[in-house]
Scaffold this motif. Structure first.
Motif, PDB file in Angstrom:
ATOM      1  N   ALA A  84       0.787  -1.272  -0.089  1.00 24.11           N
ATOM      2  CA  ALA A  84       0.129   0.181  -0.074  1.00 24.11           C
ATOM      3  C   ALA A  84       0.809   0.967   0.005  1.00 24.11           C
ATOM      4  N   GLN A  85       2.008   1.296  -0.735  1.00 30.21           N
ATOM      5  CA  GLN A  85       2.734   2.460  -0.706  1.00 30.21           C
ATOM      6  C   GLN A  85       2.084   3.536  -1.514  1.00 30.21           C
ATOM      7  N   CYS A  86       1.578   3.200  -2.523  1.00 31.24           N
ATOM      8  CA  CYS A  86       0.911   4.213  -3.324  1.00 31.24           C
ATOM      9  C   CYS A  86      -0.194   4.659  -2.599  1.00 31.24           C
ATOM     10  N   SER A  87      -0.989   4.002  -2.146  1.00 24.95           N
ATOM     11  CA  SER A  87      -2.043   4.452  -1.048  1.00 24.95           C
ATOM     12  C   SER A  87      -1.716   5.435  -0.206  1.00 24.95           C
ATOM     13  N   ARG A  88      -0.735   5.252   0.591  1.00 23.56           N
ATOM     14  CA  ARG A  88      -0.317   6.023   1.316  1.00 23.56           C
ATOM     15  C   ARG A  88       0.057   7.516   0.945  1.00 23.56           C
ATOM     16  N   TRP A  89       0.544   7.276  -0.095  1.00 26.15           N
ATOM     17  CA  TRP A  89       1.029   8.581  -1.042  1.00 26.15           C
ATOM     18  C   TRP A  89      -0.432   9.256  -1.240  1.00 26.15           C
ATOM     19  N   LEU A  90      -1.507   8.807  -1.658  1.00 27.88           N
ATOM     20  CA  LEU A  90      -2.586   9.268  -1.949  1.00 27.88           C
ATOM     21  C   LEU A  90      -3.351   9.954  -0.757  1.00 27.88           C
ATOM     22  N   ALA A  91      -3.235   9.071   0.296  1.00 27.54           N
ATOM     23  CA  ALA A  91      -3.746   9.653   1.532  1.00 27.54           C
ATOM     24  C   ALA A  91      -2.966  10.847   2.024  1.00 27.54           C
ATOM     25  N   ALA A  92      -1.633  11.083   1.617  1.00 26.60           N
ATOM     26  CA  ALA A  92      -1.025  12.305   2.158  1.00 26.60           C
ATOM     27  C   ALA A  92      -1.472  13.319   1.175  1.00 26.60           C
ATOM     28  N   GLN A  93      -2.022  13.299   0.247  1.00 23.44           N
ATOM     29  CA  GLN A  93      -2.343  14.151  -0.768  1.00 23.44           C
ATOM     30  C   GLN A  93      -3.943  14.476  -0.166  1.00 23.44           C
ATOM     31  N   GLY A  94      -4.577  14.122   0.662  1.00 26.17           N
ATOM     32  CA  GLY A  94      -5.880  14.130   1.239  1.00 26.17           C
ATOM     33  C   GLY A  94      -6.985  13.581   0.537  1.00 26.17           C
ATOM     34  N   ALA A  95      -6.456  12.282  -0.154  1.00 21.47           N
ATOM     35  CA  ALA A  95      -7.339  11.604  -0.727  1.00 21.47           C
ATOM     36  C   ALA A  95      -7.748  10.658   0.327  1.00 21.47           C
ATOM     37  N   LEU A  96      -8.972   9.515  -0.173  1.00 20.34           N
ATOM     38  CA  LEU A  96      -9.528   8.569   0.690  1.00 20.34           C
ATOM     39  C   LEU A  96      -9.390   7.306   0.070  1.00 20.34           C
ATOM     40  N   PRO A  97      -7.967   6.495   0.235  1.00 16.96           N
ATOM     41  CA  PRO A  97      -7.853   5.529  -0.533  1.00 16.96           C
ATOM     42  C   PRO A  97      -8.052   4.207   0.145  1.00 16.96           C
ATOM     43  N   VAL A  98      -8.391   3.184  -0.662  1.00 17.75           N
ATOM     44  CA  VAL A  98      -8.453   1.830  -0.241  1.00 17.75           C
ATOM     45  C   VAL A  98      -7.588   1.002  -1.201  1.00 17.75           C
ATOM     46  N   ALA A  99      -6.652   0.238  -0.201  1.00 18.18           N
ATOM     47  CA  ALA A  99      -5.865  -0.697  -0.885  1.00 18.18           C
ATOM     48  C   ALA A  99      -6.019  -2.208  -0.966  1.00 18.18           C
ATOM     49  N   LEU A 100      -6.248  -2.782  -1.868  1.00 24.82           N
ATOM     50  CA  LEU A 100      -6.927  -3.906  -2.161  1.00 24.82           C
ATOM     51  C   LEU A 100      -5.849  -5.136  -2.778  1.00 24.82           C
ATOM     52  N   ASP A 101      -5.608  -6.050  -2.249  1.00 28.01           N
ATOM     53  CA  ASP A 101      -4.590  -6.991  -2.703  1.00 28.01           C
ATOM     54  C   ASP A 101      -5.079  -8.495  -2.366  1.00 28.01           C
ATOM     55  N   LEU A 102      -4.627  -9.503  -3.222  1.00 28.04           N
ATOM     56  CA  LEU A 102      -4.987 -10.947  -3.014  1.00 28.04           C
ATOM     57  C   LEU A 102      -4.143 -11.530  -1.955  1.00 28.04           C
ATOM     58  N   SER A 103      -3.049 -10.913  -1.772  1.00 32.87           N
ATOM     59  CA  SER A 103      -2.069 -11.659  -0.851  1.00 32.87           C
ATOM     60  C   SER A 103      -2.156 -11.146   0.478  1.00 32.87           C
ATOM     61  N   HIS A 104      -2.448 -11.926   1.618  1.00 31.21           N
ATOM     62  CA  HIS A 104      -2.485 -11.763   3.004  1.00 31.21           C
ATOM     63  C   HIS A 104      -1.148 -11.246   3.371  1.00 31.21           C
ATOM     64  N   ARG A 105      -0.297 -11.745   3.126  1.00 31.07           N
ATOM     65  CA  ARG A 105       1.046 -11.483   3.436  1.00 31.07           C
ATOM     66  C   ARG A 105       1.492 -10.081   3.199  1.00 31.07           C
ATOM     67  N   GLN A 106       1.157  -9.658   1.803  1.00 38.52           N
ATOM     68  CA  GLN A 106       1.509  -8.251   1.363  1.00 38.52           C
ATOM     69  C   GLN A 106       0.881  -7.174   2.132  1.00 38.52           C
ATOM     70  N   LEU A 107      -0.561  -7.667   2.475  1.00 36.14           N
ATOM     71  CA  LEU A 107      -1.103  -6.610   3.234  1.00 36.14           C
ATOM     72  C   LEU A 107      -0.633  -6.704   4.818  1.00 36.14           C
ATOM     73  N   GLN A 108      -0.067  -7.659   5.155  1.00 38.93           N
ATOM     74  CA  GLN A 108       0.488  -7.410   6.542  1.00 38.93           C
ATOM     75  C   GLN A 108       1.718  -6.615   6.488  1.00 38.93           C
ATOM     76  N   HIS A 109       2.548  -6.569   5.267  1.00 42.45           N
ATOM     77  CA  HIS A 109       3.513  -5.523   5.378  1.00 42.45           C
ATOM     78  C   HIS A 109       2.899  -4.301   5.233  1.00 42.45           C
ATOM     79  N   ALA A 110       1.776  -3.881   4.902  1.00 44.51           N
ATOM     80  CA  ALA A 110       1.063  -2.657   4.869  1.00 44.51           C
ATOM     81  C   ALA A 110       0.781  -2.345   6.080  1.00 44.51           C
ATOM     82  N   LEU A 111       0.398  -3.423   6.998  1.00 40.46           N
ATOM     83  CA  LEU A 111       0.319  -2.838   8.440  1.00 40.46           C
ATOM     84  C   LEU A 111       1.101  -2.747   9.245  1.00 40.46           C
ATOM     85  N   ARG A 112       2.508  -3.466   8.864  1.00 46.47           N
ATOM     86  CA  ARG A 112       3.781  -3.144   9.403  1.00 46.47           C
ATOM     87  C   ARG A 112       4.325  -1.756   9.111  1.00 46.47           C
ATOM     88  N   ILE A 113       4.320  -1.213   7.863  1.00 45.50           N
ATOM     89  CA  ILE A 113       4.606  -0.108   7.538  1.00 45.50           C
ATOM     90  C   ILE A 113       3.820   1.278   8.312  1.00 45.50           C
TER      91      ILE A 113
END
Length: 277
Positions: A84-113
């Motif tokens: 969700a690196q791209c989504s965090r950039w979008l959030a920093a611009q004031g957008a309301l992003p939702v990050a979707l992925d098939l991989s549970h482990r990738q989303l765990q890294h989103a939580l870690r970051i």
């Protein structure tokens, strides 16, 4: 083509692969390889940078989704979001992003970051891009940087789902490996500069284990195929961007490298509009 080897050293081949087999292989591959992927490329991707591909084209500079100043309050769906690196950039611009992925482990890294905060500025959803769990017209914009579309057998299904969840007048921008790369070996050095296969051979690239079970699948579409897919899904193609390799970028990323990047395109970015009611 696969950028990283698995510990099991699967056999690489070209054969048909169904949508179900492709989805299962993608989920498993990204769950197994997410740690190595983020470790190897995390510094380049950053924690909150929106980069469209290995060339390093930033959305901050390209503004393919529109001027950054106009992103405030926009509902944005990122497909194949990884960490969700791209989504965090979008959030920093004031957008309301939702990050979707098939991989549970990738989303765990989103939580870690994000510091483990699941209630942060980016919503995280684990789902298949071919069956988006959102209502019609839920989003103003959608984006995908090398996510989902290279790995599905039925890209029109995914595109139609994206079109469904976009409001009329919305925009979808996605990047994929440039189709011309499929005619060349997936090597960053001189061996990757000579044509070795037919550009028109659409047989998927598959890595399979010793039982014949696919553990990685990537699907080839020609440039014309991609354009027709976009139109078939109800989008209007606004622009096709082929980023040039910048002099500052000296990294190699799988088959992407300064040597090849200065000679042939490595990424294709499709800018699509959801016209109509």
């Amino acid at each position: 083509m696969s950028q990283y080897a698995n510990d099991s050293e699967p056999e690489a081949t070209r054969r048909d692969a169904s949508d179900t087999e492709s989805s299962r292989a993608s989920r498993g591959w990204w769950d197994r390889n997410a740690d190595d992927y983020q470790r190897e490329h995390g510094a380049f991707l950053g924690d909150d940078r929106f980069v469209w591909g290995p060339e390093g084209l930033d959305e901050e500079d390209a503004a393919l989704l529109g001027p950054a100043a106009e992103l405030t309050g926009r509902r944005v769906l990122e497909i194949g979001a990884g960490a969700a690196q791209c989504s965090r950039w979008l959030a920093a611009q004031g957008a309301l992003p939702v990050a979707l992925d098939l991989s549970h482990r990738q989303l765990q890294h989103a939580l870690r970051i994000a510091g483990g905060d699941g209630g942060g500025p980016v919503g995280l959803v684990e789902a298949d891009a071919g069956a988006l769990p959102f209502r019609d017209g839920s989003f103003d914009l959608a984006c995908s940087a090398y996510g989902a579309l290279p790995f599905v057998a039925d890209p029109v299904r995914v595109l139609r789902e994206v079109r469904r969840v976009l409001r009329p007048g919305g925009r979808f921008v996605f990047s994929v490996t440039h189709p011309i790369r499929w005619a060349f070996p997936d090597e960053p050095g001189p061996e990757g500069l000579s044509v070795a296969a037919s550009y028109f051979d659409r047989t998927p690239y598959v890595e399979q284990d010793d039982t014949g079970r696919a553990v990685y699948v990537e699907h080839h579409r020609t440039l014309g195929d991609r354009v027709r897919d976009v139109v078939a899904a109800g989008f209007r193609l606004v622009d096709l961007v082929e980023p040039e390799w910048p002099d500052w970028n000296t990294q190699e990323w799988g088959g992407w490298s300064p040597l090849r990047g200065h000679l042939i395109p490595g990424t294709a970015i499709f800018v699509c509009a959801a016209d109509g009611a």
